[in-house]
Scaffold this active site. Sequence first.
Site, PDB file in Angstrom:
ATOM      1  CG  ASP A  39      -9.590 -14.426  24.353  1.00 57.51           C
ATOM      2  OD1 ASP A  39     -10.619 -15.049  24.655  1.00 57.51           O
ATOM      3  OD2 ASP A  39      -8.927 -14.673  23.339  1.00 57.51           O
TER       4      ASP A  39
ATOM      5  CG  ASN B 254      -2.662 -14.298  13.227  1.00 56.35           C
ATOM      6  OD1 ASN B 254      -3.055 -15.087  14.075  1.00 56.35           O
ATOM      7  ND2 ASN B 254      -2.850 -12.993  13.332  1.00 56.35           N
TER       8      ASN B 254
ATOM      9  CG  HIS C  89      -4.717 -15.245  17.148  1.00 49.57           C
ATOM     10  ND1 HIS C  89      -5.288 -14.618  16.066  1.00 49.57           N
ATOM     11  CD2 HIS C  89      -5.720 -15.905  17.763  1.00 49.57           C
ATOM     12  CE1 HIS C  89      -6.573 -14.895  16.029  1.00 49.57           C
ATOM     13  NE2 HIS C  89      -6.872 -15.679  17.043  1.00 49.57           N
TER      14      HIS C  89
ATOM     15  CD  GLU D  53      -3.922 -10.825  16.547  1.00 49.88           C
ATOM     16  OE1 GLU D  53      -3.418 -11.794  15.925  1.00 49.88           O
ATOM     17  OE2 GLU D  53      -5.116 -10.508  16.420  1.00 49.88           O
TER      18      GLU D  53
HETATM   19  C1  GLP Z   1     -10.253 -16.120  18.279  1.00 44.62           C
HETATM   20  C2  GLP Z   1     -10.015 -16.376  19.780  1.00 44.62           C
HETATM   21  C3  GLP Z   1      -9.036 -17.485  19.999  1.00 44.62           C
HETATM   22  C4  GLP Z   1      -9.403 -18.628  19.064  1.00 44.62           C
HETATM   23  C5  GLP Z   1      -9.108 -18.241  17.650  1.00 44.62           C
HETATM   24  C6  GLP Z   1      -9.567 -19.249  16.616  1.00 44.62           C
HETATM   25  O1  GLP Z   1      -9.939 -14.848  17.871  1.00 44.62           O
HETATM   26  N1  GLP Z   1      -9.640 -15.234  20.559  1.00 44.62           N
HETATM   27  O2  GLP Z   1      -9.036 -17.882  21.357  1.00 44.62           O
HETATM   28  O3  GLP Z   1      -8.658 -19.775  19.364  1.00 44.62           O
HETATM   29  O4  GLP Z   1      -9.579 -16.951  17.355  1.00 44.62           O
HETATM   30  O5  GLP Z   1     -10.949 -19.210  16.460  1.00 44.62           O
HETATM   31  P1  GLP Z   1     -11.804 -20.352  15.774  1.00 44.62           P
HETATM   32  O6  GLP Z   1     -11.795 -21.505  16.700  1.00 44.62           O
HETATM   33  O7  GLP Z   1     -13.187 -19.760  15.621  1.00 44.62           O
HETATM   34  O8  GLP Z   1     -11.156 -20.649  14.481  1.00 44.62           O
END
Ligand code: GLP
Length: 241
Positions: A67, A136, A138, A143
């Site tokens: 992404d 959540n 995702h 989402e």
């Molecule tokens: C972000 C990314 C995801 C990631 C998630 C968790 O928004 N788009 O790909 O896995 O949130 O992030 P983190 O690893 O910093 O907790």
Amino acid sequence: MKVIRTSNYGEMSRTAGELIIEKIRSNQQLTLGLATGSTPKGVYEYLISDHWQNGTSYKNITTINLDEYIGLRNDHPNSYHIFMRKNLFDLLDIPLAETFIPDGTADDLETECLRYENLIKEKGGIDLQLLGIGQNGHIGFNEPGTPFKSRTHIVTLAESTRQANSRFFPSFREVPAQAITMGISTIFESREILLLASGAAKAEAVARLINGDSDENFPASALKLHRNVTIIADEAALKLV
Ligand code: GLP
């Protein structure tokens, strides 16, 4: 889904790193799906130190990221383009031309989504996709409520996701409201998936993923239907399982 329990973030990162290195050694033309966020940083550090110490080469590897934010230039310090360069690409021997990330500045974002889908197909699909998980549920930026059949698409980020990610930005206001993300179906077509989770903040999401049903209101639960998923998580993230 196979679950590998590790004692802490370091062990989670090492375990995932070793698994990825083993795949690269057995297929030097691997197509690797990559993720951003805090969770995979330790894995990337592990891959970098292995590259320098043991010479594992990425010259023929292709990477495809999940992404990117919409509206941040590719050289913006908070873009995922810069995140990936700083945390991985610039420290390996991978040709940047074989690293792919959606372009969140494209004039026609719908066309960009289609281009990304086609690119993944042209590259023969993703062999191994690395994932984190949002609180959540995702995955990528899909989402809750995103259809499981979704392909690469434009998303409006949940308020909670923008809050969580605001730690990387000077202020909440500067966190983009939208992103381009691989869809759930796009992710699902990866031949193998490795989902990482660390820390107590992820405990509820991990418990729901492991013990709950498959439900579009919890995007990661699509993975329950996949044949080759490994979750590598630390004690804190698994404390509610
Ligand atoms: C972000 C990314 C995801 C990631 C998630 C968790 O928004 N788009 O790909 O896995 O949130 O992030 P983190 O690893 O910093 O907790």
